[in-house]
Design a protein around this motif. Structure first.
Motif, mmCIF file in Angstrom:
data_model
loop_
_atom_site.group_PDB
_atom_site.id
_atom_site.type_symbol
_atom_site.label_atom_id
_atom_site.label_comp_id
_atom_site.label_asym_id
_atom_site.label_seq_id
_atom_site.Cartn_x
_atom_site.Cartn_y
_atom_site.Cartn_z
ATOM 1 N N TYR A 76 0.839 -1.203 0.000
ATOM 2 C CA TYR A 76 0.000 0.000 0.000
ATOM 3 C C TYR A 76 0.874 1.253 0.000
ATOM 4 C CZ TYR A 76 -2.758 3.883 1.616
ATOM 5 O OH TYR A 76 -3.321 5.125 1.714
ATOM 6 N N ARG A 79 2.276 2.089 -3.196
ATOM 7 C CA ARG A 79 1.228 2.329 -4.201
ATOM 8 C C ARG A 79 1.032 1.153 -5.151
ATOM 9 N NH1 ARG A 79 2.226 8.767 -5.274
ATOM 10 N NH2 ARG A 79 1.619 9.358 -3.169
ATOM 11 N N HIS A 80 1.290 -0.037 -4.656
ATOM 12 C CA HIS A 80 1.009 -1.278 -5.399
ATOM 13 C C HIS A 80 -0.287 -1.843 -4.824
ATOM 14 C CE1 HIS A 80 5.631 -1.399 -5.863
ATOM 15 N NE2 HIS A 80 5.101 -0.779 -6.886
ATOM 16 N N TYR A 81 -1.386 -1.215 -5.202
ATOM 17 C CA TYR A 81 -2.658 -1.464 -4.534
ATOM 18 C C TYR A 81 -3.209 -2.866 -4.765
ATOM 19 C CZ TYR A 81 -2.287 3.548 -3.937
ATOM 20 O OH TYR A 81 -1.830 4.802 -3.620
ATOM 21 N N ASP A 82 -3.051 -3.401 -5.965
ATOM 22 C CA ASP A 82 -3.538 -4.766 -6.207
ATOM 23 C C ASP A 82 -2.769 -5.769 -5.354
ATOM 24 O OD1 ASP A 82 -5.464 -3.933 -8.014
ATOM 25 O OD2 ASP A 82 -4.137 -4.158 -9.747
ATOM 26 N N ALA A 84 -1.312 -5.037 -2.507
ATOM 27 C CA ALA A 84 -1.745 -4.797 -1.126
ATOM 28 C C ALA A 84 -3.013 -5.597 -0.832
ATOM 29 C CB ALA A 84 -1.986 -3.309 -0.899
ATOM 30 N N GLU A 85 -3.981 -5.490 -1.710
ATOM 31 C CA GLU A 85 -5.233 -6.243 -1.539
ATOM 32 C C GLU A 85 -4.946 -7.741 -1.483
ATOM 33 O OE1 GLU A 85 -9.631 -6.638 -3.650
ATOM 34 O OE2 GLU A 85 -7.927 -5.942 -4.854
ATOM 35 N N THR A 104 -6.132 -0.728 6.523
ATOM 36 C CA THR A 104 -5.240 -0.603 5.365
ATOM 37 C C THR A 104 -5.930 -1.079 4.094
ATOM 38 O OG1 THR A 104 -3.346 -0.900 6.838
ATOM 39 C CG2 THR A 104 -2.930 -1.136 4.480
ATOM 40 N N THR A 108 -6.635 1.097 0.796
ATOM 41 C CA THR A 108 -6.314 0.570 -0.535
ATOM 42 C C THR A 108 -7.501 0.761 -1.479
ATOM 43 O OG1 THR A 108 -4.778 -1.035 0.409
ATOM 44 C CG2 THR A 108 -5.652 -1.531 -1.781
ATOM 45 N N TYR A 109 -8.692 0.405 -1.001
ATOM 46 C CA TYR A 109 -9.887 0.580 -1.827
ATOM 47 C C TYR A 109 -10.164 2.058 -2.102
ATOM 48 C CZ TYR A 109 -10.986 -4.374 -1.168
ATOM 49 O OH TYR A 109 -10.961 -5.744 -1.168
ATOM 50 N N ALA A 111 -7.881 4.363 -2.447
ATOM 51 C CA ALA A 111 -6.913 4.731 -3.489
ATOM 52 C C ALA A 111 -7.349 4.228 -4.864
ATOM 53 C CB ALA A 111 -5.529 4.190 -3.141
ATOM 54 N N LEU A 112 -8.033 3.083 -4.873
ATOM 55 C CA LEU A 112 -8.527 2.507 -6.132
ATOM 56 C C LEU A 112 -9.896 3.066 -6.525
ATOM 57 C CD1 LEU A 112 -7.500 -1.217 -5.485
ATOM 58 C CD2 LEU A 112 -6.504 0.334 -7.188
#
Length: 168
Positions: A76, A79-82, A84-85, A104, A108-109, A111-112
């Protein structure tokens, strides 16, 4: 790993890093030491190094909640959100009551721009820890972005009360 943790708590980050490097040269599979190393390199600003240390832990300990959570948190922050999820969800499958993982994941969601999922995750964080100030603030934010202004105002008021910023 215990001495390195003491060094880290006393802000002797370089000393902790050097100690862990020597220890891991002799005991490369020590998951506890790698977990501490991840914390140390985060403090040194090396998110990639933290990610590498945590991945190594997960290779031999795929169900270690702390490794999944910390790797999700590092992803997260990077900024590697996928990604992170992809690590926060398994952490929560293993330990559903972990407020910071829900928090967190909610960030993440956000940010997406996946607001309904952000709201659901942040609500779970608040259910697990009703005084989680960051979750309350971001729950207000997520509700506002989703056009739910009344709920956003309610969460903002709770946030203000918890953070001591209430005008009453």
């Amino acid at each position: 790993a215990n001495l390195a943790t003491c060094y880290l708590k006393n802000r002797l980050v370089k000393k902790a890093h050097d100690l862990l490097d020597g220890f891991l040269a002799r005991h490369p599979e020590d998951a506890g030491a790698r977990m501490v190393l991840a914390r140390v390199v985060v403090r040194l600003g090396d998110l990639e190094g933290a990610s590498a240390a945590l991945r190594r832990v997960l290779e031999s300990n795929p169900d270690l909640v702390a490794a999944h959570y910390n790797l999700g948190h590092v992803a997260y922050r990077s900024r590697h959100y996928d990604e992170a999820e992809g690590h926060l969800k398994p952490a929560l499958e293993l330990r559903p009551d972990l407020p910071d993982a829900h928090y967190t994941l909610g960030l993440t969601y956000l940010a997406l721009q996946r607001y309904p999922e952000a709201i659901a995750s942040l609500e779970r964080a608040v259910q697990a820890d009703p005084k989680h100030v960051g979750a309350r603030f971001n729950l207000a934010n997520a509700n506002a972005r989703a056009g739910r202004m009344q709920e956003a105002a309610r969460q903002q008021a709770v946030y203000a009360e918890l953070s001591g910023r209430s005008k009453s």
